[in-house]
Motif scaffolding. Structure first.
Motif, PDB file in Angstrom:
ATOM      1  N   ALA A  66       0.877  -1.192   0.000  1.00 45.59           N
ATOM      2  CA  ALA A  66       0.000   0.000   0.000  1.00 45.59           C
ATOM      3  C   ALA A  66       0.906   1.233   0.000  1.00 45.59           C
ATOM      4  CB  ALA A  66      -0.908  -0.001   1.219  1.00 45.59           C
ATOM      5  N   LYS A  68      -6.754   6.108   5.848  1.00 40.66           N
ATOM      6  CA  LYS A  68      -6.835   5.229   7.013  1.00 40.66           C
ATOM      7  C   LYS A  68      -6.189   5.924   8.206  1.00 40.66           C
ATOM      8  CE  LYS A  68      -8.655   1.625   4.951  1.00 40.66           C
ATOM      9  NZ  LYS A  68     -10.002   1.106   5.314  1.00 40.66           N
ATOM     10  N   GLN A 107      -1.094  -0.830  10.776  1.00 38.40           N
ATOM     11  CA  GLN A 107      -0.608  -1.887   9.895  1.00 38.40           C
ATOM     12  C   GLN A 107      -1.338  -3.209  10.155  1.00 38.40           C
ATOM     13  OE1 GLN A 107       2.077  -1.988   7.183  1.00 38.40           O
ATOM     14  NE2 GLN A 107       0.438  -3.480   7.063  1.00 38.40           N
ATOM     15  N   LEU A 110      -4.526  -3.667   8.150  1.00 37.89           N
ATOM     16  CA  LEU A 110      -4.482  -3.575   6.687  1.00 37.89           C
ATOM     17  C   LEU A 110      -3.996  -4.873   6.072  1.00 37.89           C
ATOM     18  CD1 LEU A 110      -2.884  -0.014   6.265  1.00 37.89           C
ATOM     19  CD2 LEU A 110      -5.288  -0.632   6.015  1.00 37.89           C
ATOM     20  N   ARG A 119      -2.391  -5.047   3.295  1.00 36.97           N
ATOM     21  CA  ARG A 119      -1.172  -4.768   2.541  1.00 36.97           C
ATOM     22  C   ARG A 119      -0.127  -4.100   3.436  1.00 36.97           C
ATOM     23  NH1 ARG A 119      -2.571  -2.723  -3.531  1.00 36.97           N
ATOM     24  NH2 ARG A 119      -4.175  -4.271  -4.051  1.00 36.97           N
TER      25      ARG A 119
END
Length: 394
Positions: free
Chosen positions: A37, A82, A97, A100, A102
């Protein structure tokens, strides 16, 4: 003899085999693009006693029919924002993190925004957290925002696909001084120097009958010991730009009687700051040499062939620039924010005296420093017309 030849043959065979096998191991640390990402911009805000970080991630699948705009819903918008909260920046990043699918990649981050409330408590923690990771670029643009930084990051800028791109273009245009993370870190750690950062704010606009939000540089946030102390705006911001050594052209309007104004472009300015020592008290002589051009003149009777009238305009420009510089210096001394590094100028000119006396007392000495300001301006261009074409024939 046969035994020796056999031993050498086995060694050579083993070496060739190992040499062939090593390249076949593949990319053991490979990372597919679908697993990453990319972060274009991020924001840091104060959230109660915690820190909130926000990241802007582009969505390649939604870029075909870009409609612009921000938000966190995904949908047809080309990006998503985000955010996560933690007791420290790294803790908030780790929590973000974990939520997510990615891996966040910060190597392409262009802008780092800091909310005003966070900046007033100090940017030291931010500098430490960001500079520890090698993938963070020290050349990233840094700015302080009026209000929450995430609101500016989520701005609905219709002219650009991403707000990050709009902010980056603004910060490297003539409307702002370029300030990178490397600049801020370098100024904060040195005694006799403080950091300044561009101050961004949102401006509601209407474009093609659609509401939009523009992001403008309305001034510069001054800091002292890493904490934001004030905002230089209007004339003090112009004075700061003049003295910063990073001159950018700007427009100056001289107010005349009955709203007969003259607008000039300040096209160049050179600054020379000379420190002085008088009985142990530091002072500074500031010399500014600038050039101006006529952009618009509402004075119908102006005659630019008359040297007195040209000289009169030059003196008015000098008076205005001197006033801008005085306001910038006054604000800096009132907040004890040496953002132009006058202490370091003393250090380079009087290194022994600086180390023995001035460095330890700079917090007290800087607000007491006196400045002798001299401005010289030259009107070097009046445009294609010597007089206003709207002037009636006599």
């Amino acid at each position: 003899m046969k035994t020796l030849h056999g031993y050498i043959r086995r060694v050579l065979l083993s070496s060739v085999t190992i040499g062939l096998v090593i390249p076949l191991t593949g990319c053991w640390d490979r990372r597919e693009i679908n697993d990453v990402a990319f972060v274009l911009a991020s924001a840091i805000d104060k959230e109660g006693e915690d820190v909130k970080i926000s990241v802007l991630i582009p969505l390649p699948g939604n870029m075909g029919g870009a409609t612009g705009g921000g938000g966190g819903s995904g949908g047809k918008k080309p990006f998503v924002i985000k955010e996560e909260t933690g007791s420290s920046i790294r803790e908030a990043a780790a929590k973000l993190q974990r939520g997510l699918p990615r891996k966040l990649f910060l190597g392409h981050r262009r802008v780092l925004l800091i909310g005003e409330e966070y900046a007033r408590e100090g940017v030291d923690q931010m500098i430490d957290a960001v500079t520890r990771l090698p993938e963070n670029r020290l050349t990233v643009f840094v700015a302080v925002t009026k209000g929450k930084a995430v609101d500016v990051l989520n701005a609905d800028t219709r002219l650009e696909r991403f707000s990050a791109e709009a902010i980056r273009e603004t910060l490297q245009s003539d409307s702002s001084l370029r300030v990178s993370l490397k600049d801020v870190a370098g100024q904060v750690i040195v005694t006799g120097s403080d950091a300044y950062l561009p101050y961004l704010q949102l401006k509601e606009t209407s474009l093609a009958r659609q509401q939009a939000e523009d992001i403008t540089v309305s001034g510069y946030a001054l800091t002292h010991n890493g904490k934001m102390t004030a905002v230089a705006q209007e004339r003090s911001a112009i004075g700061l730009r003049l003295l910063s050594g990073k001159f950018k052209p700007y427009i100056l309007t001289l107010k005349g009687k009955n709203d007969v104004n003259t607008t000039l472009g300040i096209t160049s300015a050179g600054v020379l700051i000379t420190p002085k020592n008088k009985n142990g008290e530091p002072s500074f002589r500031i010399e500014v040499v600038s050039k101006a051009s006529i952009e618009e003149d509402m004075h119908l009777q102006r005659n630019y062939d008359d040297i007195e009238q040209r000289t009169g305009i030059e003196r008015q420009v000098e008076k205005s620039m001197r006033k801008d510089i005085e306001q910038a210096l006054t604000l800096m001394q009132e907040t004890n924010s040496d953002v132009l590094g006058f202490g370091q100028i003393l250090n380079r000119t009087y290194p022994g005296l600086w180390q023995r006396t001035w460095k330890q007392n700079w917090e007290v000495l800087f607000p007491r420093c006196t400045f002798e300001i001299h401005v010289r301006n030259k009107l070097h261009r009046i445009g294609m017309n010597k007089e206003n074409l709207a002037k009636k024939e006599q």
